[in-house]
Design a protein around this motif. Structure first.
Motif, PDB file in Angstrom:
ATOM      1  N   ARG A 196     -65.549 -18.402-108.728  1.00  0.00           N
ATOM      2  CA  ARG A 196     -65.766 -17.649-107.717  1.00  0.00           C
ATOM      3  C   ARG A 196     -64.653 -16.990-107.380  1.00  0.00           C
ATOM      4  O   ARG A 196     -63.982 -15.777-107.211  1.00  0.00           O
ATOM      5  CB  ARG A 196     -66.312 -17.924-106.133  1.00  0.00           C
ATOM      6  N   SER A 197     -63.235 -17.495-107.918  1.00  0.00           N
ATOM      7  CA  SER A 197     -61.964 -16.778-107.266  1.00  0.00           C
ATOM      8  C   SER A 197     -61.514 -16.045-108.234  1.00  0.00           C
ATOM      9  O   SER A 197     -61.560 -16.564-109.641  1.00  0.00           O
ATOM     10  CB  SER A 197     -60.651 -18.266-107.017  1.00  0.00           C
ATOM     11  N   LEU A 216     -58.538 -15.358-108.748  1.00  0.00           N
ATOM     12  CA  LEU A 216     -57.691 -15.688-109.604  1.00  0.00           C
ATOM     13  C   LEU A 216     -57.415 -16.529-110.746  1.00  0.00           C
ATOM     14  O   LEU A 216     -57.904 -17.488-110.820  1.00  0.00           O
ATOM     15  CB  LEU A 216     -56.317 -16.684-108.909  1.00  0.00           C
ATOM     16  N   ASP A 269     -53.759 -13.413-112.877  1.00  0.00           N
ATOM     17  CA  ASP A 269     -52.445 -14.453-113.075  1.00  0.00           C
ATOM     18  C   ASP A 269     -50.962 -13.057-112.727  1.00  0.00           C
ATOM     19  O   ASP A 269     -51.113 -12.334-113.341  1.00  0.00           O
ATOM     20  CB  ASP A 269     -52.071 -15.025-112.829  1.00  0.00           C
ATOM     21  N   ARG A 280     -65.305  -7.899-111.479  1.00  0.00           N
ATOM     22  CA  ARG A 280     -66.095  -8.696-111.102  1.00  0.00           C
ATOM     23  C   ARG A 280     -66.013 -10.079-112.542  1.00  0.00           C
ATOM     24  O   ARG A 280     -65.933 -11.079-112.148  1.00  0.00           O
ATOM     25  CB  ARG A 280     -67.310  -9.458-109.873  1.00  0.00           C
ATOM     26  N   ALA A 320     -56.354  -7.576-107.287  1.00  0.00           N
ATOM     27  CA  ALA A 320     -56.957  -8.522-106.194  1.00  0.00           C
ATOM     28  C   ALA A 320     -58.664  -7.951-105.807  1.00  0.00           C
ATOM     29  O   ALA A 320     -59.828  -7.992-105.579  1.00  0.00           O
ATOM     30  CB  ALA A 320     -56.744  -9.583-105.503  1.00  0.00           C
ATOM     31  N   ARG A 360     -57.145 -19.161-113.491  1.00  0.00           N
ATOM     32  CA  ARG A 360     -57.572 -21.136-113.095  1.00  0.00           C
ATOM     33  C   ARG A 360     -55.920 -20.921-114.488  1.00  0.00           C
ATOM     34  O   ARG A 360     -55.919 -20.506-114.927  1.00  0.00           O
ATOM     35  CB  ARG A 360     -57.879 -21.211-113.842  1.00  0.00           C
ATOM     36  N   ASP A 407     -54.866 -18.120 -96.957  1.00  0.00           N
ATOM     37  CA  ASP A 407     -55.652 -17.710 -98.001  1.00  0.00           C
ATOM     38  C   ASP A 407     -55.991 -17.923 -99.660  1.00  0.00           C
ATOM     39  O   ASP A 407     -53.743 -17.415 -99.694  1.00  0.00           O
ATOM     40  CB  ASP A 407     -56.151 -16.265 -98.457  1.00  0.00           C
ATOM     41  N   PRO A 408     -55.338 -18.068-100.903  1.00  0.00           N
ATOM     42  CA  PRO A 408     -55.058 -18.229-102.284  1.00  0.00           C
ATOM     43  C   PRO A 408     -54.336 -16.869-102.775  1.00  0.00           C
ATOM     44  O   PRO A 408     -53.488 -17.047-103.266  1.00  0.00           O
ATOM     45  CB  PRO A 408     -56.060 -18.813-103.493  1.00  0.00           C
ATOM     46  N   ILE A 409     -54.813 -16.117-101.991  1.00  0.00           N
ATOM     47  CA  ILE A 409     -54.562 -14.307-102.692  1.00  0.00           C
ATOM     48  C   ILE A 409     -53.437 -14.075-102.238  1.00  0.00           C
ATOM     49  O   ILE A 409     -52.131 -13.967-102.032  1.00  0.00           O
ATOM     50  CB  ILE A 409     -55.898 -13.251-102.471  1.00  0.00           C
ATOM     51  N   ARG A 422     -63.174 -13.819-116.425  1.00  0.00           N
ATOM     52  CA  ARG A 422     -64.134 -14.954-115.674  1.00  0.00           C
ATOM     53  C   ARG A 422     -64.921 -15.941-116.600  1.00  0.00           C
ATOM     54  O   ARG A 422     -65.960 -15.290-116.123  1.00  0.00           O
ATOM     55  CB  ARG A 422     -64.228 -13.977-114.264  1.00  0.00           C
ATOM     56  N   CYS A 448     -60.680 -11.797-114.149  1.00  0.00           N
ATOM     57  CA  CYS A 448     -59.582 -12.492-113.341  1.00  0.00           C
ATOM     58  C   CYS A 448     -58.230 -12.155-113.474  1.00  0.00           C
ATOM     59  O   CYS A 448     -58.085 -11.876-114.817  1.00  0.00           O
ATOM     60  CB  CYS A 448     -59.947 -14.571-112.343  1.00  0.00           C
TER      61      CYS A 448
END
Length: 626
Positions: A56-57, A59, A44, A39, A34, A61, A13-15, A51, A42
């Motif tokens: 949807r992520s 995290l 990092d 929503r 997280a 970009r 999973d990216p998280i 976002r 986002c």
């Protein structure tokens, strides 16, 4: 046959991949971020971004442009008495450390620039100046389920459901559903734990009444909110220098977390005394070295401490400032007594001061100590005590509070009331004090204070916190009470002050009192004579008597003299005066005062020694040290 291709490994999973690259100390923070970040945003490691639509992520970009460094809203805190709310903001500062910041909503909504300043002071960076409001809007819209109640001072909360230690740790009852957060300046430090304290300080206190009393005093401050009639009191240990007074003071303070390295002294503390008392609420304040020449407001300070509150104040616009309040005790040391110190200031002690600051002579076989345990000399014992005090502070007090919390507040209040009454009655009986006697009101009030200390000492013994056999604390407190009363005497201080005033007046004018025999046989100017004398009495004329007793009324002075058996009434129907023989052809009236008043030392004439037959005796070393 062709070989079966290996099954593809599941993609992480990216998280999870993101969290795996973080230091352990930061993983819970980013994991929570997280899960709870609104929503619309986002993140990092660099910070929080808006976002983009369709993403949807949670995290960010790689091309994201954070508007601030990472933070999260951890909980909402309700201020005491419902005066407002605060958000608890956890910030990842430039050093990679997590710090908490309390942001009041009245600032968040009413003073946005000030709110941003508070955040910046805790390490939050605004990365795009045009997005300052984005930070505040994010804080406002962050959904938080955690609720806490604010605790802004040490000691018990008003509902007695929680207790804040000076280390900032908040102890709560197991039955309470509320969470508490300490928001004040917590500079106390727990050293070791209760077991270390028990095996070091607690063990060395056994056989040493002064140390046992001091420890029990330290514990008793946590019981003050359960003793409805108990107030704040100063216990002043006085005696010659280098006796160990300061070590006894430090022993008492070791019950609670250690604050600072240096001992607080009267001189350094008296100007900020209100603040120190408020910070010591339900803990114990130590004030070392009462100076021979104290500040002029020393007398006022005694009343302020005992009244459990500071002055009422207001702002420039007249708005009332919350009055600082406390319920605690002070352990004090000095070479001279409180009474002696006040007399040097020209302010004889009043009864109200004597029940607020209790003079306790420091006595022991080895300075302040009676039992040296395994040590051959007092110096060796003191060194061992210093080592013990350096490795134990605060654990015993915390365990005692935890014990108090095992039952309901109402149950503990009833327990304390019943046992304080029993302990006070036992001390009155042991010391020969008659219950209900209005002449001993001050004495019985002090014995009530001693009784609470005995109750605390017996509780910590029964709960195994100290290692003391049951009854040890009671015996020590009774011995201290006996020592206090023996030094003080049975009289009320107002009576003592009047008798001392009359005594001093008689001593200063004794050469001016003509003998009765000489006065009868010699014609003289009576205007120059303040009174007469014989071998047993001084006969003070009414005009002189009115000048002898200070601010008290003549009726009060007469009552005090009669009560102490210094005035021999003359048999007059409507007067306590005595009718003199004919002098210069006239029989005048005078107050017939026994000359024994000239030797008055502040104690009841002919009262005898304090009864000791019922006092529980402390064991003493009977041979050489060790």
């Amino acid at each position: 046959m062709p070989s079966t291709p290996p099954e593809p490994k599941p993609q992480a999973d990216p998280i999870q991949r993101f969290l795996a690259e973080l230091p352990e100390s930061q993983k819970p923070f980013f994991k929570y971020l997280a899960r709870t970040l609104p929503r619309e945003y986002c993140f990092d490691r660099k910070g929080i971004s808006v976002r983009p639509n369709g993403v949807r992520s949670v995290l960010s970009r790689q091309d994201a442009k954070p508007f601030c460094t990472p933070f999260r809203v951890k909980s909402y805190v309700e201020e005491q008495e419902g005066n407002g709310w605060k958000s608890v903001i956890e910030i990842l500062n430039p050093d990679g450390k997590l710090v908490e910041c309390l942001l009041p909503w009245r600032i968040l909504d009413g003073k946005p620039n000030e709110a941003l300043g508070v955040l910046a002071n805790h390490g939050l960076r605004i990365l795009n100046g045009y997005n300052k409001q984005s930070v505040l809007e994010l804080i406002r819209t962050w959904k938080v389920s955690a609720r806490e109640l604010e605790v802004s001072r040490f000691g018990w909360t008003p509902d007695r459901e929680a207790f804040a230690l000076s280390s900032g740790r908040v102890l709560t009852r197991k039955t309470t559903e509320a969470s508490y957060r300490f928001v004040g300046n917590a500079d106390g430090r727990q050293i070791g734990n209760s077991a270390v304290w028990k095996e070091s300080v607690g063990r060395l206190a056994i056989g040493n009444p002064n140390m046992l009393f001091a420890c029990a005093l330290g514990f008793s401050t946590a019981l003050l909110p359960y003793a409805t009639s108990a107030g704040s009191t100063i216990y002043h240990l006085h005696g010659r220098t280098s006796q160990g007074k300061t070590r006894v003071l430090r022993t008492a303070l070791s019950v609670w977390p250690k604050i600072g390295e240096a001992d607080k002294t009267w001189i350094a503390t008296i100007n900020g005394l209100e603040g120190e008392m408020a910070r010591a609420n339900n803990h114990l304040l130590g004030l070392d070295e009462l100076p021979e020449e104290p500040p002029q407001d020393f007398s006022r300070a005694i009343y302020m401490i005992g009244n459990s509150g500071g002055k009422g104040r207001s702002t420039k616009d007249g708005t009332a400032i919350t009055r600082q309040a406390w319920r605690t005790s002070v352990i004090s040391t000095g070479e001279d007594s409180m009474a002696g110190t006040l007399k040097k200031l020209g302010k004889p002690p009043r009864g109200g001061q004597a029940v607020r600051m209790i003079d306790i002579p420091l006595e022991g076989a080895f300075g302040a100590f009676d039992t040296l345990h395994e040590h051959a000399t007092a110096d060796a014992f003191v060194k061992a005590l210093d080592v013990s005090l350096a490795k134990a502070a605060g654990g015993a007090g915390a365990l005692f509070v935890t014990g108090i919390m095992h039952g309901s507040a109402a149950h503990m209040e009833a327990y304390v009331s019943r046992h304080v009454t029993e302990q006070a009655a036992a001390m009155q009986d042991a010391l020969g004090i008659v219950a209900g006697d209005t002449k001993t009101t001050e004495i019985r009030r002090v014995l009530d204070a001693f009784a609470l200390i005995a109750v605390a000492g017996e509780l910590v013994s029964r709960w195994g916190i100290t290692g003391w056999p049951e009854g040890t604390a009671t015996a020590a407190v009774q011995e201290i009470a006996k020592r206090w009363l023996g030094d003080r005497g049975n009289m009320a201080y107002d009576q003592i002050n009047v008798l001392e005033s009359i005594r001093d007046h008689l001593q200063q004018n004794q050469d001016r009192f003509m003998t009765i025999a000489q006065a009868i046989n010699t014609e003289h100017d009576t205007a120059e004579i303040p009174g007469y004398q014989d071998d047993t009495y001084i006969y003070l004329l009414a005009s002189t008597f009115a000048l002898s007793h200070g601010k008290a009324t003549s009726d009060a002075a007469v009552t005090y003299l009669l009560d102490a058996n210094y005035l021999h009434a003359g048999g007059e129907r409507n007067s306590q005066q005595y009718r003199l023989p004919k002098i210069n052809g006239k029989r005048s009236r005078a107050y017939r005062i026994r000359k024994s008043l000239l030797e008055f030392d502040g104690k009841q004439q002919g009262s005898g020694e304090t009864s000791t037959q019922n006092v529980v005796q402390m064991p003493r070393d009977t041979g050489t040290a060790g």
